[in-house]
Scaffold this active site. Structure first.
Site, mmCIF file in Angstrom:
data_model
loop_
_atom_site.group_PDB
_atom_site.id
_atom_site.type_symbol
_atom_site.label_atom_id
_atom_site.label_comp_id
_atom_site.label_asym_id
_atom_site.label_seq_id
_atom_site.Cartn_x
_atom_site.Cartn_y
_atom_site.Cartn_z
ATOM 1 C CD GLU A 136 4.312 -1.562 2.204
ATOM 2 O OE1 GLU A 136 4.295 -1.684 3.511
ATOM 3 O OE2 GLU A 136 4.877 -0.110 2.066
ATOM 4 C CD GLU A 158 -0.185 5.139 3.668
ATOM 5 O OE1 GLU A 158 0.201 5.188 4.430
ATOM 6 O OE2 GLU A 158 -1.058 4.162 2.891
ATOM 7 C CB SER A 162 -3.836 -6.952 3.484
ATOM 8 O OG SER A 162 -4.003 -5.397 2.967
ATOM 9 C CE LYS A 192 0.300 2.866 6.741
ATOM 10 N NZ LYS A 192 -0.495 1.760 5.766
ATOM 11 C CG HIS A 243 4.517 3.600 3.129
ATOM 12 N ND1 HIS A 243 3.668 4.129 2.884
ATOM 13 C CD2 HIS A 243 4.747 2.605 3.716
ATOM 14 C CE1 HIS A 243 2.418 3.234 2.964
ATOM 15 N NE2 HIS A 243 3.658 2.582 3.914
ATOM 16 C CG ASN A 302 4.250 2.815 8.648
ATOM 17 O OD1 ASN A 302 4.219 3.256 9.280
ATOM 18 N ND2 ASN A 302 4.046 2.458 7.325
ATOM 19 N N GLY A 347 -3.738 -1.644 2.944
ATOM 20 C CA GLY A 347 -4.766 -1.189 3.784
ATOM 21 C C GLY A 347 -5.682 -1.459 3.094
HETATM 22 P P1 PGA Z 1 -0.948 -2.169 5.759
HETATM 23 O O1 PGA Z 1 -0.127 -1.262 5.673
HETATM 24 O O2 PGA Z 1 -0.690 -3.219 6.365
HETATM 25 O O3 PGA Z 1 -2.220 -1.303 6.551
HETATM 26 O O4 PGA Z 1 -1.771 -2.332 4.236
HETATM 27 C C1 PGA Z 1 1.314 -1.769 5.468
HETATM 28 C C2 PGA Z 1 2.279 -0.375 4.631
HETATM 29 O O5 PGA Z 1 1.370 0.910 4.240
HETATM 30 O O6 PGA Z 1 3.667 -0.081 5.184
#
Ligand code: PGA
Length: 253
Positions: free
Chosen positions: A167, A98, A213, A12, A96, A10, A173
């Site tokens: 997630e 976010e 992560s 982003k 997602h 992803n 993140g």
């Molecule tokens: P990350 O993000 O691996 O940077 O934690 C995962 C995601 O948001 O899909």
């Protein structure tokens, strides 16, 4: 039932057109025509066409990070799943964290996106996961059950077009990966809930990815959990130095 793992990046709101294209070429070269696992990347909308061209000839799927749940119309600034399909997109990421938390997307909106994404002949990956407060208040399973209800609208003809990404919001993140056993418990619960919503056959065949992560050094332990069928990777999917080893990781013994 053996479920073919999915390794997904992803991207982003990162990278430039040139960097996304180069990374797509590297991913395609690393993944090649590998069998036994699926690979997909989710660049930002404006890079989709460049990435598509650079993935050509590989079996890496092209994904989009979002859509608006209407076929067409007066929705300034939005993108229809049909337009994405027309651009050569294969997979749609929906819900997602976010989008749920930074853009205030509701469960009701997410249901509409799932429905129209599938109708537009895209595969749909539905993201679910609890916040830290919800986990600490022992609400994790309740939240997962509520978010997974969005799958109720999936018709049997689309059963093989859906996947789920678990997630935990507190792991995205932050560098705080869920311990493999913690992830397993949540995945097992997701599968149980999906069984209730779509029946035991779908529960047995649907891929449930872990995200939050994921790094080269923790991916194998996560993949070795019985209900973890892949990884959705954010930060570590942005360079081939990190994403390459993740794409090739095997479950630890
Ligand atoms: P990350 O993000 O691996 O940077 O934690 C995962 C995601 O948001 O899909």
């Amino acid at each position: 039932m053996t479920r073919q793992p999915i390794l997904a990046g992803n991207w982003k709101m990162h990278l430039t057109k040139r960097k996304a294209s180069a990374l797509a070429r590297d991913v395609a070269a690393t993944q090649g025509m590998a069998t036994g696992r699926e690979c997909m990347v989710f660049p930002t909308f404006v890079h989709l066409d460049h990435v598509r061209r650079n993935l050509k000839g590989s079996n890496v799927k092209l994904g989009a990070q979002n859509c608006w749940p209407k076929k067409e119309g007066a929705f300034t600034g939005e993108i229809s799943p049909y337009m994405l399909r027309d651009m050569g997109v294969d997979v749609l990421l929906i819900g997602h964290s976010e989008r749920r938390h930074l853009m205030s997307e509701s469960d009701a909106l997410i249901v509409e996106k799932v429905k129209l994404g599938l109708k537009a002949k895209l595969e749909v990956m539905l993201c679910v996961g609890e916040t830290l407060e919800e986990r600490e208040a022992n609400l994790t399973f309740e939240v997962l059950a509520r978010q997974l209800k969005a799958l109720k609208v999936v018709k049997p003809i689309y059963f093989d077009k859906i996947s789920v990404a678990y997630e935990p919001v507190w792991a995205i993140g932050t560098g705080l990966t869920a311990a493999p056993e913690t992830a397993q418990k949540a995945h097992q619960e997701c599968r149980r809930v999906i069984g209730g919503v779509l029946g035991p056959e779908v529960a047995g065949s649907i891929r449930i990815l872990y995200g939050g992560s994921v790094k080269p050094d923790n991916v194998s332990a996560l993949l070795s959990q019985p209900d973890v069928d892949g990884a959705l990777v954010g930060g570590a999917s942005l360079t081939i130095e990190q994403f390459g080893p993740i794409l090739q990781a095997a479950p630890s013994a």
